[in-house]
Design a protein around this motif. Structure first.
Motif, PDB file in Angstrom:
ATOM      1  N   ARG A  12      -6.853 -10.030  -7.955  1.00 38.56           N
ATOM      2  CA  ARG A  12      -6.229  -8.703  -7.932  1.00 38.56           C
ATOM      3  C   ARG A  12      -6.928  -7.731  -8.874  1.00 38.56           C
ATOM      4  O   ARG A  12      -6.331  -7.129  -9.763  1.00 38.56           O
ATOM      5  CB  ARG A  12      -4.744  -8.786  -8.272  1.00 38.56           C
ATOM      6  CG  ARG A  12      -3.928  -9.516  -7.228  1.00 38.56           C
ATOM      7  CD  ARG A  12      -2.440  -9.400  -7.477  1.00 38.56           C
ATOM      8  NE  ARG A  12      -2.004  -8.011  -7.506  1.00 38.56           N
ATOM      9  CZ  ARG A  12      -1.302  -7.483  -8.511  1.00 38.56           C
ATOM     10  NH1 ARG A  12      -0.974  -8.204  -9.540  1.00 38.56           N
ATOM     11  NH2 ARG A  12      -0.924  -6.230  -8.454  1.00 38.56           N
ATOM     12  N   SER A  13      -8.235  -7.552  -8.663  1.00 39.21           N
ATOM     13  CA  SER A  13      -9.015  -6.669  -9.526  1.00 39.21           C
ATOM     14  C   SER A  13      -8.588  -5.213  -9.397  1.00 39.21           C
ATOM     15  O   SER A  13      -8.947  -4.379 -10.226  1.00 39.21           O
ATOM     16  CB  SER A  13     -10.506  -6.797  -9.213  1.00 39.21           C
ATOM     17  OG  SER A  13     -10.756  -6.438  -7.867  1.00 39.21           O
ATOM     18  N   ASP A  14      -7.783  -4.902  -8.354  1.00 39.80           N
ATOM     19  CA  ASP A  14      -7.324  -3.523  -8.180  1.00 39.80           C
ATOM     20  C   ASP A  14      -6.013  -3.249  -8.925  1.00 39.80           C
ATOM     21  O   ASP A  14      -5.511  -2.130  -8.924  1.00 39.80           O
ATOM     22  CB  ASP A  14      -7.145  -3.211  -6.691  1.00 39.80           C
ATOM     23  CG  ASP A  14      -6.119  -4.130  -6.021  1.00 39.80           C
ATOM     24  OD1 ASP A  14      -5.896  -5.252  -6.530  1.00 39.80           O
ATOM     25  OD2 ASP A  14      -5.554  -3.725  -4.990  1.00 39.80           O
ATOM     26  N   ASN A  40     -20.363  -3.173  -9.134  1.00 37.48           N
ATOM     27  CA  ASN A  40     -19.087  -3.813  -8.799  1.00 37.48           C
ATOM     28  C   ASN A  40     -19.180  -5.328  -8.895  1.00 37.48           C
ATOM     29  O   ASN A  40     -18.273  -5.995  -9.408  1.00 37.48           O
ATOM     30  CB  ASN A  40     -18.640  -3.408  -7.392  1.00 37.48           C
ATOM     31  CG  ASN A  40     -18.070  -2.006  -7.359  1.00 37.48           C
ATOM     32  OD1 ASN A  40     -17.246  -1.625  -8.181  1.00 37.48           O
ATOM     33  ND2 ASN A  40     -18.512  -1.215  -6.398  1.00 37.48           N
ATOM     34  N   GLU A  74      -3.392  -2.250 -11.682  1.00 39.23           N
ATOM     35  CA  GLU A  74      -3.473  -1.263 -12.753  1.00 39.23           C
ATOM     36  C   GLU A  74      -3.352  -1.931 -14.124  1.00 39.23           C
ATOM     37  O   GLU A  74      -2.555  -2.849 -14.310  1.00 39.23           O
ATOM     38  CB  GLU A  74      -2.352  -0.228 -12.597  1.00 39.23           C
ATOM     39  CG  GLU A  74      -2.467   0.606 -11.340  1.00 39.23           C
ATOM     40  CD  GLU A  74      -3.706   1.482 -11.330  1.00 39.23           C
ATOM     41  OE1 GLU A  74      -3.958   2.174 -12.334  1.00 39.23           O
ATOM     42  OE2 GLU A  74      -4.440   1.470 -10.322  1.00 39.23           O
ATOM     43  N   GLY A  98      -7.692   2.778 -15.434  1.00 38.92           N
ATOM     44  CA  GLY A  98      -7.323   2.606 -14.042  1.00 38.92           C
ATOM     45  C   GLY A  98      -7.044   1.150 -13.760  1.00 38.92           C
ATOM     46  O   GLY A  98      -6.281   0.486 -14.465  1.00 38.92           O
ATOM     47  N   SER A  99      -7.690   0.626 -12.729  1.00 38.49           N
ATOM     48  CA  SER A  99      -7.526  -0.775 -12.373  1.00 38.49           C
ATOM     49  C   SER A  99      -8.347  -1.655 -13.309  1.00 38.49           C
ATOM     50  O   SER A  99      -9.152  -1.170 -14.108  1.00 38.49           O
ATOM     51  CB  SER A  99      -7.992  -0.991 -10.930  1.00 38.49           C
ATOM     52  OG  SER A  99      -9.401  -0.808 -10.843  1.00 38.49           O
ATOM     53  N   ARG A 100      -8.166  -2.966 -13.170  1.00 43.40           N
ATOM     54  CA  ARG A 100      -8.983  -3.902 -13.943  1.00 43.40           C
ATOM     55  C   ARG A 100     -10.463  -3.640 -13.683  1.00 43.40           C
ATOM     56  O   ARG A 100     -11.267  -3.574 -14.607  1.00 43.40           O
ATOM     57  CB  ARG A 100      -8.693  -5.338 -13.537  1.00 43.40           C
ATOM     58  CG  ARG A 100      -7.281  -5.802 -13.717  1.00 43.40           C
ATOM     59  CD  ARG A 100      -7.146  -7.227 -13.210  1.00 43.40           C
ATOM     60  NE  ARG A 100      -5.751  -7.609 -13.116  1.00 43.40           N
ATOM     61  CZ  ARG A 100      -5.350  -8.840 -12.880  1.00 43.40           C
ATOM     62  NH1 ARG A 100      -6.216  -9.784 -12.682  1.00 43.40           N
ATOM     63  NH2 ARG A 100      -4.067  -9.126 -12.825  1.00 43.40           N
ATOM     64  N   LEU A 101     -10.804  -3.515 -12.406  1.00 44.18           N
ATOM     65  CA  LEU A 101     -12.206  -3.328 -12.034  1.00 44.18           C
ATOM     66  C   LEU A 101     -12.765  -2.037 -12.608  1.00 44.18           C
ATOM     67  O   LEU A 101     -13.868  -2.017 -13.172  1.00 44.18           O
ATOM     68  CB  LEU A 101     -12.344  -3.337 -10.506  1.00 44.18           C
ATOM     69  CG  LEU A 101     -13.768  -3.199  -9.957  1.00 44.18           C
ATOM     70  CD1 LEU A 101     -14.651  -4.347 -10.439  1.00 44.18           C
ATOM     71  CD2 LEU A 101     -13.754  -3.132  -8.442  1.00 44.18           C
ATOM     72  N   GLU A 102     -12.014  -0.940 -12.501  1.00 45.06           N
ATOM     73  CA  GLU A 102     -12.481   0.347 -13.036  1.00 45.06           C
ATOM     74  C   GLU A 102     -12.649   0.292 -14.548  1.00 45.06           C
ATOM     75  O   GLU A 102     -13.595   0.876 -15.098  1.00 45.06           O
ATOM     76  CB  GLU A 102     -11.494   1.452 -12.657  1.00 45.06           C
ATOM     77  CG  GLU A 102     -11.477   1.775 -11.180  1.00 45.06           C
ATOM     78  CD  GLU A 102     -10.299   2.637 -10.785  1.00 45.06           C
ATOM     79  OE1 GLU A 102     -10.401   3.298  -9.740  1.00 45.06           O
ATOM     80  OE2 GLU A 102      -9.276   2.641 -11.503  1.00 45.06           O
TER      81      GLU A 102
END
Length: 198
Positions: free
Chosen positions: A102-104, A87, A106, A60-64
């Motif tokens: 921009r941790s969200d 988180n 993709e 998913g995203s960087r964070l996920e």
């Protein structure tokens, strides 16, 4: 359509191709190689590439992606809701490797070098005592390799007690924080010691 191509450094006498669906687009995988290669060799390569593309679909995203490291998987388990502490830990590790903005975003939209740094953060979020990196910069360009080495230097500054074992064919990829070098030739140790003596 997207295309992934493997080129082997030989005279090209053999070609295998496979098509498969990936998300909303048609991908074509092509492998070119020497006359001595068999169809079975290339079927194995193409099958592995299909698996890699399928795995990338799950990121998913960087964070996920970093959060998934807390559970030792490539995705966050469906039954789990990451806590605020989880988180915060993931964002902290993204900061260590210089990927906090921009941790969200993709994963599939990142460059190979950026993806590698996010995966480094994913390994770090589990708080390991030993980190083994097997040729992490092999597929990266010069700028991305330098950025990865800088991320390792930041990591050393943040966690000086963490032991990092880095396997590389490029001495120039070693971070400044390297304390010991082991040089191997044909599986045998030819030199060992601090970088200034190597």
């Amino acid at each position: 359509p997207g295309q992934t191509r493997i080129r082997l450094r030989f005279q090209f006498h053999f070609r295998r191709e496979a098509r498969f669906r990936h998300e909303h687009r048609q991908d074509r995988l092509t492998a070119l190689g020497p006359e001595s290669a068999t169809a079975r060799d290339f079927d194995r390569i193409l099958d592995r590439l299909r698996q890699v593309c399928e795995l990338r679909r799950h990121f998913g995203s960087r964070l996920e992606t970093v959060l998934a490291g807390l559970w030792g998987g490539i995705i966050i388990p469906p039954s789990v809701e990451p806590s605020a502490c989880d988180n915060a830990a993931a964002l902290r590790e993204l900061g260590v490797v210089g990927m906090e903005t921009r941790s969200d975003a993709e994963m599939e939209r990142l460059s190979s070098g950026e993806q590698m740094r996010v995966l480094l953060a994913r390994a770090l979020v589990a708080q390991p005592e030993l980190l083994i990196l097997d040729e992490p910069t092999t597929a990266l360009d010069i700028a991305a390799r330098a950025s990865f080495a800088e991320a390792l230097d930041r990591l050393h500054a943040e966690r000086p007690a963490l032991t990092v074992l880095l396997d590389s064919h490029h001495v120039e990829d070693l971070p400044r924080a390297t304390s010991q070098i082991l040089l191997l030739r044909e599986g045998r140790v030819v030199d060992a010691g601090p970088p200034e003596n190597a």
